[in-house]
Write a protein that holds these residues in place. Sequence first.
Motif, PDB file in Angstrom:
ATOM      1  N   ASP A   8      24.763  22.354 -32.143  1.00  0.00           N
ATOM      2  CA  ASP A   8      23.948  23.229 -31.384  1.00  0.00           C
ATOM      3  C   ASP A   8      22.935  22.400 -30.219  1.00  0.00           C
ATOM      4  OD1 ASP A   8      22.727  25.104 -34.164  1.00  0.00           O
ATOM      5  OD2 ASP A   8      24.494  25.459 -32.895  1.00  0.00           O
ATOM      6  N   SER A   9      22.795  21.170 -30.549  1.00  0.00           N
ATOM      7  CA  SER A   9      22.081  20.360 -29.436  1.00  0.00           C
ATOM      8  C   SER A   9      22.852  20.106 -28.220  1.00  0.00           C
ATOM      9  CB  SER A   9      21.578  19.070 -30.219  1.00  0.00           C
ATOM     10  OG  SER A   9      22.459  18.326 -30.519  1.00  0.00           O
ATOM     11  N   VAL A  10      23.998  20.227 -28.246  1.00  0.00           N
ATOM     12  CA  VAL A  10      24.799  19.943 -26.863  1.00  0.00           C
ATOM     13  C   VAL A  10      25.633  21.200 -26.710  1.00  0.00           C
ATOM     14  CG1 VAL A  10      25.158  17.612 -28.000  1.00  0.00           C
ATOM     15  CG2 VAL A  10      26.869  19.205 -28.290  1.00  0.00           C
TER      16      VAL A  10
ATOM     17  N   GLU B 266      25.255  11.704 -36.340  1.00  0.00           N
ATOM     18  CA  GLU B 266      25.514  13.266 -36.274  1.00  0.00           C
ATOM     19  C   GLU B 266      27.046  13.491 -35.564  1.00  0.00           C
ATOM     20  OE1 GLU B 266      23.030  15.515 -34.022  1.00  0.00           O
ATOM     21  OE2 GLU B 266      22.533  14.135 -32.623  1.00  0.00           O
TER      22      GLU B 266
ATOM     23  N   GLU C  92      17.404  12.524 -24.848  1.00  0.00           N
ATOM     24  CA  GLU C  92      17.612  12.569 -26.381  1.00  0.00           C
ATOM     25  C   GLU C  92      19.046  12.571 -26.553  1.00  0.00           C
ATOM     26  OE1 GLU C  92      15.720  14.587 -24.609  1.00  0.00           O
ATOM     27  OE2 GLU C  92      16.069  16.734 -25.139  1.00  0.00           O
ATOM     28  N   ASP C  93      19.755  12.381 -25.508  1.00  0.00           N
ATOM     29  CA  ASP C  93      21.247  12.222 -25.832  1.00  0.00           C
ATOM     30  C   ASP C  93      21.478  10.556 -26.001  1.00  0.00           C
ATOM     31  OD1 ASP C  93      21.879  14.829 -23.485  1.00  0.00           O
ATOM     32  OD2 ASP C  93      22.073  14.898 -25.700  1.00  0.00           O
TER      33      ASP C  93
ATOM     34  N   LYS D   2      20.241  14.352 -21.275  1.00  0.00           N
ATOM     35  CA  LYS D   2      19.031  14.262 -21.603  1.00  0.00           C
ATOM     36  C   LYS D   2      18.523  13.184 -22.091  1.00  0.00           C
ATOM     37  CE  LYS D   2      18.739  19.405 -22.574  1.00  0.00           C
ATOM     38  NZ  LYS D   2      18.684  20.437 -23.524  1.00  0.00           N
TER      39      LYS D   2
END
Length: 119
Positions: free
Chosen positions: A60-62, A44, A87-88, A85
């Motif tokens: 959006d996630s970052v 991604e 998930e990173d 996090k």
Amino acid sequence: QLVESGGGLVQPGGSLRLSCVGSGFTPGYNAVGWFRQAPGKMREEVSCISSRGGTTTYADSVKGRFTVSRDNAKSTVYLQMNNLKPEDTAVYSCALDRYTYCSGSMTTWGQGTQVTVSS
């Protein structure tokens, strides 16, 4: 050629700054994107910066946690990552865009640097 550095192991909430150093092309001519790929997941795009740094984009996630910047005099693009996090966790790679703006058409990729967020 693009070479990333700055990855490593960090605890949740910590920070890292990734660097992407380019050679063999005109500094400041191309937009540069940062991508990541976690095991079992698709790659991604995390962020992108235009050739002169005037335009930046973020997934959006970052948003609000990561900041992309560049120093064309040093042929280097940075990705400052804060409040990391779990998930990173992924291999982060930079890539050269074909154009001066962030088009998503990438021509050259770095080898990647591992970022692991874990306690």
